[in-house]
Motif scaffolding. Structure first.
Motif, PDB file in Angstrom:
ATOM      1  N   GLY A  13     -14.384  -6.425 -56.643  1.00  0.00           N
ATOM      2  CA  GLY A  13     -15.599  -5.815 -56.506  1.00  0.00           C
ATOM      3  C   GLY A  13     -16.696  -6.580 -57.336  1.00  0.00           C
ATOM      4  N   ALA A  14     -16.290  -6.904 -58.452  1.00  0.00           N
ATOM      5  CA  ALA A  14     -17.572  -7.586 -59.138  1.00  0.00           C
ATOM      6  C   ALA A  14     -18.099  -8.940 -58.700  1.00  0.00           C
ATOM      7  CB  ALA A  14     -17.132  -7.830 -60.618  1.00  0.00           C
ATOM      8  N   CYS A  15     -17.061  -9.866 -58.224  1.00  0.00           N
ATOM      9  CA  CYS A  15     -17.516 -10.798 -57.424  1.00  0.00           C
ATOM     10  C   CYS A  15     -18.220 -10.609 -55.987  1.00  0.00           C
ATOM     11  CB  CYS A  15     -16.278 -11.622 -57.232  1.00  0.00           C
ATOM     12  SG  CYS A  15     -15.567 -12.434 -58.828  1.00  0.00           S
TER      13      CYS A  15
ATOM     14  N   THR B  20     -29.544 -22.329 -49.331  1.00  0.00           N
ATOM     15  CA  THR B  20     -28.738 -22.381 -50.755  1.00  0.00           C
ATOM     16  C   THR B  20     -28.213 -21.091 -51.011  1.00  0.00           C
ATOM     17  OG1 THR B  20     -30.309 -24.259 -51.675  1.00  0.00           O
ATOM     18  CG2 THR B  20     -28.785 -23.015 -53.041  1.00  0.00           C
ATOM     19  N   LEU B  21     -29.049 -19.937 -51.004  1.00  0.00           N
ATOM     20  CA  LEU B  21     -28.585 -18.527 -51.210  1.00  0.00           C
ATOM     21  C   LEU B  21     -27.417 -18.209 -50.186  1.00  0.00           C
ATOM     22  CD1 LEU B  21     -31.923 -16.803 -51.496  1.00  0.00           C
ATOM     23  CD2 LEU B  21     -29.949 -17.082 -53.222  1.00  0.00           C
ATOM     24  N   ASP B  22     -27.487 -18.626 -48.755  1.00  0.00           N
ATOM     25  CA  ASP B  22     -26.580 -18.259 -47.682  1.00  0.00           C
ATOM     26  C   ASP B  22     -25.244 -19.004 -48.095  1.00  0.00           C
ATOM     27  OD1 ASP B  22     -25.510 -17.171 -45.349  1.00  0.00           O
ATOM     28  OD2 ASP B  22     -26.019 -19.126 -44.218  1.00  0.00           O
TER      29      ASP B  22
ATOM     30  N   ARG C  90     -19.671 -18.798 -50.164  1.00  0.00           N
ATOM     31  CA  ARG C  90     -18.737 -19.139 -51.043  1.00  0.00           C
ATOM     32  C   ARG C  90     -17.976 -18.171 -52.049  1.00  0.00           C
ATOM     33  NH1 ARG C  90     -21.261 -25.240 -52.913  1.00  0.00           N
ATOM     34  NH2 ARG C  90     -21.003 -26.306 -50.921  1.00  0.00           N
ATOM     35  N   ILE C  91     -18.981 -17.320 -52.583  1.00  0.00           N
ATOM     36  CA  ILE C  91     -18.532 -16.184 -53.509  1.00  0.00           C
ATOM     37  C   ILE C  91     -17.263 -15.360 -52.493  1.00  0.00           C
ATOM     38  CG2 ILE C  91     -18.813 -14.134 -54.414  1.00  0.00           C
ATOM     39  CD1 ILE C  91     -19.590 -16.672 -56.377  1.00  0.00           C
ATOM     40  N   ASN C  92     -17.773 -14.897 -51.415  1.00  0.00           N
ATOM     41  CA  ASN C  92     -17.224 -14.030 -50.469  1.00  0.00           C
ATOM     42  C   ASN C  92     -15.730 -14.702 -49.955  1.00  0.00           C
ATOM     43  OD1 ASN C  92     -18.941 -11.834 -50.878  1.00  0.00           O
ATOM     44  ND2 ASN C  92     -20.221 -12.533 -49.081  1.00  0.00           N
ATOM     45  N   ALA C  93     -16.034 -15.764 -49.737  1.00  0.00           N
ATOM     46  CA  ALA C  93     -14.599 -16.691 -49.033  1.00  0.00           C
ATOM     47  C   ALA C  93     -13.734 -16.805 -50.144  1.00  0.00           C
ATOM     48  CB  ALA C  93     -15.254 -17.852 -48.451  1.00  0.00           C
TER      49      ALA C  93
ATOM     50  N   ALA D 216     -17.833 -14.376 -38.616  1.00  0.00           N
ATOM     51  CA  ALA D 216     -19.210 -14.629 -38.042  1.00  0.00           C
ATOM     52  C   ALA D 216     -19.909 -15.968 -38.702  1.00  0.00           C
ATOM     53  CB  ALA D 216     -20.066 -13.421 -38.329  1.00  0.00           C
ATOM     54  N   ARG D 217     -19.542 -16.241 -39.995  1.00  0.00           N
ATOM     55  CA  ARG D 217     -20.164 -17.429 -40.596  1.00  0.00           C
ATOM     56  C   ARG D 217     -19.704 -18.514 -39.925  1.00  0.00           C
ATOM     57  NH1 ARG D 217     -22.099 -19.692 -42.697  1.00  0.00           N
ATOM     58  NH2 ARG D 217     -22.432 -20.086 -44.855  1.00  0.00           N
TER      59      ARG D 217
END
Length: 361
Positions: A218-220, A262-264, A269-272, A319-320
């Motif tokens: 959850g934190a990530c 860059t934000l995308d 990367r965080i979510n994956a 989707a990504r």
């Protein structure tokens, strides 16, 4: 009251003192981050960025700009700050912004002070979580109060880890500290629960494994959600510039963020990276449920919404990887997925009755 009970009570009280102390220091960090953004927007870099942006809306931007400023009676040549501009008409090839401080020494100083205060508050926060654990002699996430305080400390820890790894993420500092203050304020005012032992079903080593994974995930995912939300604002800003439209009222803020691409990429990367951990969290919960209640899956509201959250993030990752769903559509899915995570925690725990619920806390 025996000595052990008195010691545990003292530790619990000390934990509360540390939490309130951490909140006070987080508040100072919040003010320092505000100062960082304010001085950044008032800087010469900010004014130059606004001029360049207005000029680039009508014609192709140049690749290099110099600014002359008097320093001690002389003239110094400063490199043009990284600002939102297009390399060719109609394109979106833009550099990252200069950061919250806007490239100024004063803004950067306040930013460094904010990070230093965040580190100090984090250490107090860690101490509060550890002393709470010692007071109850178990994992410090047995109720919503403990989960909330631990969740916040892990989120701050993840942010500081990225800074230690030399990642350009100081722009997360203000929304992070703001959210942590809200989270801790809710925890101490609404969700607070006195130190106590758990019900028998929760006395298991799976409490350490399953819930800790849920907290880390959850934190990530929170950091990914913040990045996704900022991506949507920055992407809209860049689109306006590419079309030659007038930038919005928050242009001076958006220009200092990393580029939309860059934000995308950062959010993805965080979510994956954390998605496999969330998958393991659900599997570990099923194994624990079988040991505690004699079944792996019972369609409990918490189990259902954990699975819905998993499906939502799986849809986002898919989707990504799909050309027609990249960009904003995928970002909306990511925010919906994180919304499912939040509802799984607050909504299910408080408003829905089930084996996992904490109604009445």
């Amino acid at each position: 009251m025996n000595l052990a009970a008195e010691t545990n009570e003292s530790l619990a009280q000390f934990s509360n003192v540390l939490i309130y102390s951490a909140m006070a220091v987080y508040t100072l960090a919040f003010l320092a981050h505000i100062a960082e953004w304010v001085f950044g927007s008032r800087s010469a870099v900010g004014r130059t960025a606004a001029a360049i942006t207005a000029d680039s809306a009508a014609s192709t931007a140049s690749t290099k700009v110099t600014v002359r400023a008097a320093q001690g009676g002389g003239t110094a040549v400063l490199e043009r700050p990284k600002v939102v501009t297009r390399s060719a008409a109609g394109t979106r090839d833009v550099p990252d912004g200069p950061g919250a401080a806007g490239g100024t020494e004063q803004g950067d100083l306040y930013g460094r002070i904010a990070v230093g205060l965040t580190v100090l508050a984090f250490l107090m926060h860690v101490g509060a979580v550890l002393t709470r654990a010692l007071s109850v002699q178990r994992a410090p996430w047995g109720n919503m109060y403990e989960f909330s305080t631990t969740f916040a400390v892990v989120a701050v820890g993840a942010y500081l880890t990225l800074l230690v790894l030399k990642k350009n993420v100081r722009w997360i500092g203000l929304p992070l500290v703001t959210t942590v203050l809200l989270d801790l304020g809710l925890a101490v005012s609404v969700l607070y629960t006195d130190s106590a032992q758990l019900v028998p079903a929760l006395h298991s080593y799976w409490l350490w494994i399953h819930v800790s994974c849920a907290i880390i995930s959850g934190a990530c995912l929170y950091i990914g959600a913040v990045s996704t939300l900022l991506y949507l604002f920055r992407d809209r800003h860049e689109e306006k510039l590419a079309k030659g439209e007038e930038p919005g009222r928050f242009a001076s803020v958006l220009e200092r963020l990393p580029a939309a691409a860059t934000l995308d990429k950062f959010a993805y990367r965080i979510n994956a990276t954390v998605f496999p951990l969330w998958t393991f969290t659900i599997i570990a919960g099923a194994i624990w449920a079988e040991a505690a209640w004699g079944r792996y899956w019972g369609w409990d509201p918490k189990e259902v919404w954990s699975f819905i959250t998993w499906v939502a993030y799986a849809c986002y990752l898919h989707a990504r990887a799909t050309a027609g769903w990249k960009g904003r559509k995928a970002a909306y899915l990511a925010l919906i997925a994180f919304g499912c995570y939040l509802f799984n925690y607050y909504g299910v725990n408080i408003f829905i009755t089930g084996k996992h619920s904490y109604a009445g806390v």
